[in-house]
Design a protein around this motif. Structure first.
Motif, PDB file in Angstrom:
ATOM      1  N   GLU A 129       0.832  -1.214   0.000  1.00 54.45           N
ATOM      2  CA  GLU A 129       0.000   0.000   0.000  1.00 54.45           C
ATOM      3  C   GLU A 129       0.860   1.254   0.000  1.00 54.45           C
ATOM      4  N   GLY A 130       1.958   1.196   0.776  1.00 59.88           N
ATOM      5  CA  GLY A 130       2.880   2.345   0.766  1.00 59.88           C
ATOM      6  C   GLY A 130       3.481   2.570  -0.605  1.00 59.88           C
ATOM      7  N   GLY A 131       3.802   1.513  -1.290  1.00 65.24           N
ATOM      8  CA  GLY A 131       4.334   1.635  -2.644  1.00 65.24           C
ATOM      9  C   GLY A 131       3.320   2.230  -3.603  1.00 65.24           C
ATOM     10  N   GLU A 132       2.065   1.810  -3.464  1.00 66.99           N
ATOM     11  CA  GLU A 132       1.007   2.370  -4.312  1.00 66.99           C
ATOM     12  C   GLU A 132       0.851   3.873  -4.064  1.00 66.99           C
ATOM     13  N   LEU A 133       0.850   4.258  -2.784  1.00 70.41           N
ATOM     14  CA  LEU A 133       0.723   5.695  -2.472  1.00 70.41           C
ATOM     15  C   LEU A 133       1.914   6.474  -3.014  1.00 70.41           C
ATOM     16  N   GLU A 134       3.091   5.893  -2.900  1.00 74.43           N
ATOM     17  CA  GLU A 134       4.276   6.595  -3.418  1.00 74.43           C
ATOM     18  C   GLU A 134       4.210   6.764  -4.927  1.00 74.43           C
ATOM     19  N   ARG A 135       3.741   5.752  -5.641  1.00 75.19           N
ATOM     20  CA  ARG A 135       3.615   5.870  -7.104  1.00 75.19           C
ATOM     21  C   ARG A 135       2.578   6.928  -7.470  1.00 75.19           C
ATOM     22  N   ASP A 136       1.450   6.924  -6.727  1.00 72.77           N
ATOM     23  CA  ASP A 136       0.423   7.938  -7.020  1.00 72.77           C
ATOM     24  C   ASP A 136       0.951   9.343  -6.726  1.00 72.77           C
ATOM     25  N   ALA A 137       1.721   9.498  -5.644  1.00 66.96           N
ATOM     26  CA  ALA A 137       2.290  10.809  -5.326  1.00 66.96           C
ATOM     27  C   ALA A 137       3.291  11.248  -6.376  1.00 66.96           C
ATOM     28  N   LEU A 196      -5.127  13.034  -2.024  1.00 69.92           N
ATOM     29  CA  LEU A 196      -3.906  13.682  -2.514  1.00 69.92           C
ATOM     30  C   LEU A 196      -3.973  15.155  -2.126  1.00 69.92           C
ATOM     31  N   ALA A 197      -2.850  15.702  -1.704  1.00 69.30           N
ATOM     32  CA  ALA A 197      -2.811  17.113  -1.312  1.00 69.30           C
ATOM     33  C   ALA A 197      -1.446  17.695  -1.659  1.00 69.30           C
ATOM     34  N   LEU A 198      -1.455  19.010  -2.045  1.00 72.06           N
ATOM     35  CA  LEU A 198      -0.220  19.723  -2.384  1.00 72.06           C
ATOM     36  C   LEU A 198       0.063  20.726  -1.280  1.00 72.06           C
ATOM     37  N   TYR A 199       1.285  20.737  -0.786  1.00 66.67           N
ATOM     38  CA  TYR A 199       1.700  21.655   0.277  1.00 66.67           C
ATOM     39  C   TYR A 199       2.867  22.499  -0.240  1.00 66.67           C
ATOM     40  N   ASP A 200       2.869  23.771   0.187  1.00 71.08           N
ATOM     41  CA  ASP A 200       3.965  24.635  -0.224  1.00 71.08           C
ATOM     42  C   ASP A 200       5.164  24.430   0.682  1.00 71.08           C
ATOM     43  N   ALA A 201       6.181  25.232   0.489  1.00 66.48           N
ATOM     44  CA  ALA A 201       7.425  25.059   1.233  1.00 66.48           C
ATOM     45  C   ALA A 201       7.249  25.337   2.716  1.00 66.48           C
ATOM     46  N   ALA A 202       6.191  26.043   3.061  1.00 65.67           N
ATOM     47  CA  ALA A 202       5.934  26.331   4.475  1.00 65.67           C
ATOM     48  C   ALA A 202       5.074  25.251   5.123  1.00 65.67           C
ATOM     49  N   ILE A 215       3.932  16.677  -2.213  1.00 67.05           N
ATOM     50  CA  ILE A 215       2.666  15.991  -2.472  1.00 67.05           C
ATOM     51  C   ILE A 215       2.451  14.970  -1.357  1.00 67.05           C
ATOM     52  N   ARG A 216       1.282  15.053  -0.746  1.00 65.96           N
ATOM     53  CA  ARG A 216       0.941  14.112   0.335  1.00 65.96           C
ATOM     54  C   ARG A 216      -0.166  13.186  -0.159  1.00 65.96           C
ATOM     55  N   ALA A 217       0.153  11.833  -0.168  1.00 68.11           N
ATOM     56  CA  ALA A 217      -0.844  10.825  -0.543  1.00 68.11           C
ATOM     57  C   ALA A 217      -1.185  10.027   0.707  1.00 68.11           C
ATOM     58  N   SER A 218      -2.470   9.782   0.920  1.00 67.34           N
ATOM     59  CA  SER A 218      -2.870   9.074   2.137  1.00 67.34           C
ATOM     60  C   SER A 218      -4.066   8.177   1.863  1.00 67.34           C
ATOM     61  N   THR A 219      -4.194   7.186   2.710  1.00 68.43           N
ATOM     62  CA  THR A 219      -5.365   6.313   2.671  1.00 68.43           C
ATOM     63  C   THR A 219      -5.602   5.803   4.076  1.00 68.43           C
ATOM     64  N   SER A 265      -0.434   7.994  10.959  1.00 68.64           N
ATOM     65  CA  SER A 265      -0.929   8.862  12.029  1.00 68.64           C
ATOM     66  C   SER A 265      -2.421   9.065  11.848  1.00 68.64           C
ATOM     67  N   GLY A 266      -3.123   9.124  12.971  1.00 75.05           N
ATOM     68  CA  GLY A 266      -4.561   9.365  12.915  1.00 75.05           C
ATOM     69  C   GLY A 266      -5.323   8.315  12.158  1.00 75.05           C
ATOM     70  N   GLY A 267      -4.848   7.089  12.152  1.00 77.60           N
ATOM     71  CA  GLY A 267      -5.540   6.021  11.446  1.00 77.60           C
ATOM     72  C   GLY A 267      -5.322   6.066   9.959  1.00 77.60           C
ATOM     73  N   GLU A 268      -4.311   6.824   9.470  1.00 77.28           N
ATOM     74  CA  GLU A 268      -4.027   6.925   8.047  1.00 77.28           C
ATOM     75  C   GLU A 268      -2.601   6.458   7.759  1.00 77.28           C
ATOM     76  N   LEU A 269      -2.430   5.940   6.541  1.00 71.90           N
ATOM     77  CA  LEU A 269      -1.107   5.614   6.014  1.00 71.90           C
ATOM     78  C   LEU A 269      -0.728   6.736   5.064  1.00 71.90           C
ATOM     79  N   VAL A 270       0.379   7.438   5.354  1.00 71.85           N
ATOM     80  CA  VAL A 270       0.740   8.670   4.638  1.00 71.85           C
ATOM     81  C   VAL A 270       2.087   8.493   3.959  1.00 71.85           C
ATOM     82  N   VAL A 271       2.168   9.005   2.699  1.00 75.01           N
ATOM     83  CA  VAL A 271       3.436   9.064   1.965  1.00 75.01           C
ATOM     84  C   VAL A 271       3.562  10.483   1.410  1.00 75.01           C
TER      85      VAL A 271
END
Length: 428
Positions: free
Chosen positions: A36-44, A72-78, A127-131, A107-113
């Motif tokens: 699952e982590g690999g899938e999230l990393e590929r999607d990110a 999926l979420a995009l975060y800036d440098a801050a 880019i933050r991918a989570s499930t 964290s919080g019941g989610e797997l994050v990459v």
């Protein structure tokens, strides 16, 4: 035993399956989360390609999740959320990604990459991918369920094999127990059969050897009882007839009658001793006994049997040359064989009975003949139970002859003539 073998096999199979299944269950859990982590990393990574450097100036960025349960979420440098579905602040995973590396966390019941977004050599966002971890756990539980099913199938197969092996192991033992019960019930012909298991076959061979030995001992005891009964009955009958004759005749010489009774008593003692010696020797040679001149043995036999044949109106004649009469022979053995042959001639023969002693140089021959004819096959006449009487006498006579190193045979059937051949100085 069958249940015990099945229990042992079941315990062994359970331990083996536990030792195998627990590491496999851990491996399944690790593999599903890693996958699952690999899938999230590929999607990110795929989302990073769609993000241009201009998003820092405010250009809108559209992020599309590949799977419905993925965010999926995009975060800036801050570390602030600029686009997509995610928390306002990226968290630890985004912070590590902004430092220039791919980060994974739960964290919080989610797997994050989180994957960094670079422009030139500078990281401008992430880019933050989570499930939800529950989705992964559902897959893990399904994997564990399949693993458990396979273990149960393997355990069932192990039980089936154990039951079959238990039958293979128990069947010869049960057969051996049945054979033992048959022997205990008196069937000494019962024997344990061989199986395909070496250890059980060894027990079966030992059991059969024991039964063979037991049968031999019982047969030996039966023969001893029959021999003793046969010989003692003959001697006691002669003693009783002599005493009764002396009592019935008031003119009888009492001293002579007592002397005859004493001689018959000594003969009875010799008979008992000889039967006991034969019983102790088993199938071997008789131990060396006292030797006597052959003439003395025949003279004593003539005294014992002359009156019995005279009462039947028959003659008893003994013939030997002086040299033959001086031959040393195992006296007690020869007198027992002579008594048996004379008793047989009285019961089943006819006419005059002739006892002849011959010197053959290295052996002597004793012939007992009458004027009748033997009605039995010479090949079976010495077997126990054959003939009109008890079938013991001739069998015992041959046994005595064999034990003394000699040979007793039916030399002629018409007229009947038995011949005993015994080596000189063979021991008695």
């Amino acid at each position: 035993m069958r249940a015990r073998v099945v229990r042992v096999a079941l315990v062994a199979a359970t331990v083996a399956l536990v030792l195998l299944a627990v590491p496999l269950a851990v491996a399944v859990r690790y593999a599903f989360f890693a996958d699952e982590g690999g899938e999230l990393e590929r999607d990110a990574m795929a989302a990073v390609v769609r993000v241009g450097p201009d998003f820092t100036a405010g250009d809108p960025v559209e992020l599309r999740a590949v799977r419905p349960d993925e965010g999926l979420a995009l975060y800036d440098a801050a570390g602030r959320l600029r686009s997509g579905s995610g928390p306002a602040r990226g968290g630890a995973a985004v912070t590590r990604a902004l430092a220039g590396g791919v980060a994974r966390s739960r964290s919080g019941g989610e797997l994050v990459v989180a994957v960094p977004v670079s422009s030139g050599e500078r990281v401008i966002g992430a880019i933050r991918a989570s499930t939800g971890a529950g989705t992964v756990w559902t897959r893990v539980l399904w994997g564990w369920a399949v693993l458990l099913g396979l273990c149960l199938v393997a355990l069932g197969a192990a039980v089936g094999v154990a039951r079959r092996q238990a039958s293979v192991l128990a069947a010869p033992l049960e057969a051996l127990a049945g054979t033992s019960l048959a022997v205990a019930g008196g069937d000494l012909t019962a024997r344990a059969e061989q199986s395909t298991i070496a250890e059980i076959d060894e027990v079966a061979r030992a059991h059969n050897t024991m039964v063979d030995r037991l049968a031999q001992l019982l047969e030996h005891e039966r023969h001893f009882t029959a021999n003793a009964s046969h010989q003692l009955r003959t001697s006691l009958a002669g003693l009783q007839l002599g005493l009764e004759a002396a009592l019935d005749d008031p003119d009888a010489d009492q001293r002579a009658a007592l002397a005859e009774a004493a001689e018959r008593s000594r003969h009875l003692d010799h008979t008992i001793e000889e039967v006991l010696r034969l019983a102790r020797s088993g199938a071997g040679m008789l131990a060396s006994g006292q030797e006597q001149p052959a003439g003395d043995v025949l003279a004593a036999a003539d005294r014992r049997w002359h009156g019995a044949f005279a009462e039947d109106g028959r003659r008893l004649t003994t013939i030997w040359e002086p040299q033959a009469g001086r031959l040393p022979v195992p006296g007690r053995t020869v007198e027992q064989i002579a008594d048996i042959l004379l008793d047989n001639a009285q019961r089943h023969g006819r006419g005059t009975v002739t006892v002849t002693l011959r010197d053959l140089g290295t052996a002597f021959a004793l012939d007992v003949a009458d004027e009748g004819s033997a009605g039995l096959d010479p090949r079976v006449i010495f077997e126990r139970g054959v003939g009109e009487g008890s079938g013991i006498g001739l069998a015992l006579a041959r046994q005595l002859a064999d034990a003394a190193g000699g040979r007793l045979s039916l030399a002629s059937t018409a007229p009947t003539r038995f011949t005993l051949l015994l080596p000189l100085h063979a021991g008695g």
